[in-house]
Design a protein around this motif. Structure first.
Motif: not given
Lengths: 160, 329, 653
Positions: B275-299
């Motif tokens: 479940m963890l794997a699936a949920l972690g795969s399908d989070l909608d961050l509204g696209g990754y473009k230009g995001l830093t690693e920290e921003q992805v983690a925070r979002q």
């Protein structure tokens, strides 16, 4: 009850500092190449880390991490490409997301977050690779063994 | 009477819902009685431990064993019933995966004792008395079963012939086993999940599924889901994606997300991790473009903050049988 | 499993730290290991020969080679395996050089670690599947989108190699932007002259029969994948038959309707039926229906009446949807200029006499609105010209990058203005001066040595203000030290950043190749594969990928053609790498958790099956879907969970 040991005897029996066992998942394109770079530069590196090569950090299943702990790893390291550098565009972002979930859950399982580290190593970053490994080994050495051991032991009955 | 095969239903650490499922056979229970010697069932019959002990090994045809292994008594009964039964069936989610009782594995025995006997707001225990396995009283020594540090599943204690999952199991699944034994139909290979499919609940769920992108998680009381659309896509944590099919997707059919009682699908070791794997795969961050690693983690963290008890939610029925099994000590 | 293990000493650089006897002794206890052999240099010619002979002799079921990094050597040994008839995927490399011998100072520890890694490899390789490379029939035709320098060159290269090419151009004319420029940097050759031979080849050269030119056309839908794309092209009506028309221009002369000429940025007018500019190719007029009297209810037929060829002017022409098959698509749609109205203080669009560089190119062009004569809106030649560099470039508030082209053409402008107006003053206002290239500096040096040309470095374009006073302009600026200054000029030329093409959003959605953060088409790799998109079979050429000059664009056009010719080579099928994901259809419930995970859109859910299906051709084998699948229904070939678990268990022993 055994006799208390003398100081000398204790020292003689001392097994040396705790040597953690760490499994590292390295993506083929950036971090594995970074590790190769460290090798080519012959930068000394702690030998506690055993590398498993995968094509992409996005391949790392949370099950891999849990299974590593179950099989005796004291720590797990997931190394990915930097943001925007993933050979497969987005695999590293999925790795980050899954890692966030994993950390949240490991906390509930009483496993220190330092035991499951995600970091980013580019193909050129041999020195960073060694630094991340060294830091991880030291952090886990400080934490001590995870000591999950065989599951039977954890389930051993005892008085109420 | 002695010609009829013996049937036993035992409850270990469980809620009693599995017994209700037996009763839910309705009039078919009479047919069970016609074909079986309903020998042992602590909530219905007065058969004693010594009566079972007195049986020859393998004298019981079928034992439906429900409940997790929480205490030394549970374990002792599991060992005894294993010896006495030809078919030992892990019946219900607790015996197969630990289920709700096993969520206590996220805490410790000492913690439970403290909460239940020392710190509970309704307690009056000035002497700080804790239950003991042996207590001397003028009349002699009293015994209580030991309370294990870790809740175990039935198959972690004894070999199990079959599994009938569910919380509670569907009565029709019980009937199909009973019927097969009555009619002598060959049973599937040992270790099979009876009435379980080889895929997941989504296979049986009629809701429309799309490529998943989850921007926020909600609890069931917070939203009224669109009844046509996949509940997970609407932010309800539905474990259907990581749960063995066979139940008929009863919960999602009434807009309640699957909580995973049929346990992990075939070939999956760890339902929560999947479940963890699936949920972690399908989070909608509204696209990754230009995001830093920290921003992805925070979002990601911001989205995940909508899940109040991650391990408890994803391992509701399978913690004791999972890879980690319990909180590290 | 009978596994043969080879330990390579790498000329002693491994054995210096790793004791092979101990490793072999440790492996000897492993029932999976049939034998352990050592070699001095397994990757050398002798080493490979030894391996080949040894494998032939011992016929192991699986092979583990403990040597250097698999990134370096795996392919070499896989070939040896193939030569002796072993499945090349029955090999696992244990990296005991870079990951052990070269980084572990203590020999005992190095030996223990090497043992663990080899143990892991042995455990894993036993579970390796006999993967096979599959082959697929492909279409070798190519759709090239955009007929600028990059697209033309790509189309021509491919046609010369015998490929069928469909050249899709949005405008009615070939040549892209440079055919509209009078002269080109650095050697001041004429723009149309540079490209006309290429266009001539494309239109009527020896291999022109291989090129289908579709002007006024856009790609509206693309289905399929590398080797087998189905491309839908929407062609707007031209109202003139390109085959019948002889290009005499009688229709143009007869046309009574006029409209602003967008090819000259509205600086002049053209007829409703017209050529975009003199000399444009194909030499076939087009009718802009909106401007035609017929669009306004009149039954004007003057152009048709004037046409000497029966049926060349066709009022019944209509939009068409055309279907073409292609194995690959080359995107060469060029770039746009940064919108100068986003810097309103520069006066573009509000102050007359302020032009963008593209408008200025047309003012300089002999087939442009003024016949190449530099004139102010009042008809007089300017006495002074200000050229503003870095408009919207090198600026976090606009575009952070340098386009690398603008300074070069700004000095070309300098040269052309000086030639035409020897007495004029020229001012360059710049943030940075960048003139890459081995010949380009000459123009810059000329400008620098010109006493009538001056250079002003500004700190921030936000401080630059253009104001019109009595027919000439005052430009206020602040230099890098913060000191204010003022320049007078009659004409102002803005050199804006090159930005991704306006059409990129639409086309990238059709092609499923998301644009990069600047709106350009995103390349697979900035250096290695700048002419490839992230979607297999879709290639990028020219300024749609990144700001670049004509030489760069043409180079990429050739590169894109090279990718196609090598990837979809004649007489060869397309090989599919077996390290892909595969779906166990029985276990898949069609939950679609994996659907949004695949960055290559390789996963689909065919309605007849309702379960996931992985297109092995599109799959790049990252395994992310395998990790995402909550039902363990997706197997990542060669990196399957049981293989990883086996390796992990063994290395942790």
């Amino acid at each position: 009850m055994t006799e208390p040991m003398t100081l000398a005897a204790t020292e003689a029996a001392s097994p040396g500092p705790f040597e953690p066992k760490i499994v590292a998942f390295l993506c083929n394109w950036c971090s594995y190449a970074g590790a190769d770079k460290a090798g080519a530069a012959q930068i000394p590196c702690p030998d506690n880390v055993r590398v498993i090569r995968i094509m992409c950090s996005g391949r790392v299943e949370p099950e891999f991490v849990l299974q590593a702990f179950r099989l005796g790893a004291d720590g797990v390291l997931i190394l990915a490409c930097h943001a925007g550098d993933c050979h497969y565009k987005e695999g590293n972002y999925r790795a980050i997301q899954r890692h966030r979930l994993l950390l949240q859950m490991l906390e509930q399982f009483g496993i220190d977050q330092q035991r499951c580290r995600l970091d980013f190593v580019a193909a050129s970053e041999g020195e960073k690779y060694v630094r991340v490994l060294t830091e991880t080994v030291e952090a886990i050495r400080t934490l001590g063994p995870l000591g999950l051991g065989p599951p039977e032991a954890a389930a051993a009955p005892g008085p109420v | 009477m002695p010609d009829k095969p013996k049937l036993s239903v035992y409850w270990a650490s469980s809620c009693g819902g599995c017994e209700i499922a037996v009763v839910n056979l309705h009039e078919k229970i009479l047919e069970v009685d016609r074909n079986f010697d309903f020998f042992f069932c602590p909530c219905l019959l007065d058969t004693k431990y010594r009566d079972i002990e007195a049986l020859d090994d393998g004298a019981i045809a079928i034992t439906l064993f429900n409940g997790a292994i929480r205490t030394s008594e549970n374990e002792e009964m599991a060992l005894l019933l294993r010896r006495k039964s030809q078919l030992l069936i892990a019946y219900g989610s607790c015996s197969a995966g630990g289920a709700i009782p096993a969520l206590s594995n996220l805490s410790t025995r000492a913690g439970h004792m403290r909460t239940n006997y020392l710190e509970g707001p309704s307690l009056d225990n000035p002497g700080g008395i804790l239950p003991q396995t042996a207590t001397l009283v003028p009349e002699g020594e009293l015994e209580l079963p030991a309370f294990f540090e870790t809740v175990k599943t039935l198959p972690q204690v004894v070999e199990v012939d079959y599994y009938i999952p569910g919380c509670p199991p569907e009565s029709k699944q019980i009937w199909s086993v009973v019927e097969a034994v009555i009619q002598g139909t060959p049973l599937p290979p040992r270790g099979s999940v009876l009435g379980g499919g080889c895929s997941t609940v989504c296979q049986e769920c009629a809701k429309v599924k799309s490529d998943k992108k989850i921007a926020a998680f909600h609890r069931t009381y917070e939203i009224v889901p669109d009844p046509r659309q996949c509940l997970l896509e609407q932010g309800l944590i539905c474990l259907g994606i990581a749960t063995r099919d066979g139940c008929g997707a009863l919960c999602p059919a009434v807009n309640m997300p699957c909580t995973g009682c049929y346990g992990p699908p075939e070939g999956v070791a760890d339902q929560g991790a999947k479940m963890l794997a699936a949920l972690g795969s399908d989070l909608d961050l509204g696209g990754y473009k230009g995001l830093t690693e920290e921003q992805v983690a925070r979002q990601a963290d911001a989205i995940l903050a909508g899940i109040p008890d991650l391990a408890g939610t994803l391992y509701r029925y399978s913690l004791a049988g999972s890879i980690l099994r319990r909180r590290s000590q | 499993m009978k596994t043969g293990v080879y330990l390579c000493a790498c000329g002693g650089t491994i054995t210096e730290k790793v004791n092979f006897e101990k490793v072999a002794a440790d492996l000897g206890k492993n029932p999976e290991v049939a034998y352990v052999h050592t070699a001095e240099f397994l990757c050398s010619e002798e080493g490979k020969q030894f391996l080949e002979q040894d494998l032939t002799e011992h016929r192991p079921e699986r092979v583990v080679i403990a040597a250097c990094s698999p990134r370096e050597i795996e392919g070499v040994f896989m070939q040896v395996m193939e030569r002796v008839g072993l499945n090349p995927y029955f090999l696992q490399i244990a990296n005991i050089r870079e990951h052990v011998a070269w980084i572990t100072p203590d020999p005992e520890r190095a030996t223990a670690k090497a043992s663990a890694l080899v143990r892991g490899a042995v455990a894993r390789v036993g579970l390796h599947q006999p993967l096979e490379r599959k082959e697929l029939d492909v279409c070798r035709d190519v759709v090239v989108v955009g007929a600028g320098p990059a697209g033309l060159k790509a189309a021509l290269c491919l046609a010369e190699a015998g490929r069928k090419v469909v050249l899709v151009e949005k405008t009615p004319v070939l040549g892209g932007m440079p055919v509209r420029y009078e002269e080109l940097f650095p050697n001041m050759e004429c723009g149309p002259c540079l490209l006309e031979p290429v266009m001539g080849e494309v239109l009527h050269g020896e291999h022109a029969h291989n090129i289908e030119i579709l002007t006024l056309s856009e790609v509206v839908e693309v289905k399929g994948y590398y080797g087998n794309f189905a491309v839908t092209i929407k062609q707007a009506p031209r109202y003139v038959d390109t085959v019948k028309c002889v290009g005499c221009g009688e229709c143009i002369a007869a046309c009574p309707a006029a409209t602003k000429n967008e090819f000259n940025y509205g600086l002049d007018e053209r007829k409703a039926i017209s050529l975009p500019f003199a000399g444009s190719l194909p030499n076939v007029p087009f009718l802009a229906f909106d401007a035609c009297l017929r669009a306004h209810g009149e039954d004007c037929q003057l152009c048709r009446a004037a046409c000497p060829v029966e049926g060349a002017v066709r009022y019944d022409d209509s939009a068409k949807l055309l279907e073409r098959s292609a194995g690959a698509i080359v995107v060469a749609v060029g770039s746009d200029l940064y919108d100068c109205t986003r810097l309103p203080a520069l006066g573009y669009g509000s102050v007359s006499g302020v032009y963008t560089s593209l408008e200025f190119e047309r003012l300089l062009a002999r087939n442009g609105p003024t016949g190449g004569e530099l004139r102010l809106p009042d008809g007089t030649p300017p006495k002074s010209v200000a050229i503003v560099h870095c408009v919207g470039s090198l600026d976090e508030h606009h575009q952070p990058y340098c386009s690398g082209v603008c300074c070069n053409y700004a000095f070309k402008f300098n040269h052309l203005v000086r030639k035409q107006l020897p007495e004029s003053r020229i001012h360059h206002l710049y943030k940075e001066l960048v003139t890459p290239g081995k010949e380009e500096f000459a123009l810059c040096r000329h400008a620098g040595h010109d006493p009538q040309t001056s250079f002003w470095r500004y700190g921030d374009i936000a401080d630059l203000q253009v104001a019109a006073e009595d027919g000439h302009h005052t430009i206020r600026y602040r230099d890098t030290a913060g000191t204010s200054g003022q320049i007078e000029a009659d004409m102002v030329i803005l050199c804006p950043a090159m930005v991704g093409p306006e059409s990129a959003g639409r086309l990238s959605a059709v092609l499923d190749t998301p644009p990069d953060q600047f709106g350009f088409f995103q390349e697979l790799h900035g250096k290695l594969d700048a002419a490839q998109s992230k979607v297999r079979g879709i290639y990028l050429a020219g300024a749609c990928q990144s700001p670049m000059d004509i030489r760069g664009a043409i180079g990429q056009g050739i590169a894109a053609a090279g990718y196609v010719l090598s990837g979809l080579a004649e007489g060869r099928k397309l090989t599919i790498d077996p390290i892909t994901a595969a779906v166990n259809e029985l276990a898949c419930s069609g939950c679609r958790v994996c659907g949004s995970v695949c960055p290559y859109k390789a996963i689909s859910f065919p309605p007849d099956k309702q379960v996931a299906s992985v297109n092995a051709l599109l799959c790049h084998g990252c395994g992310t879907c395998g990790a995402a699948c909550p039902a363990a229904a997706i197997q990542a070939h060669h990196f399957a969970s049981p293989q990883i678990f086996a390796e992990m268990e063994a290395i942790l022993q």
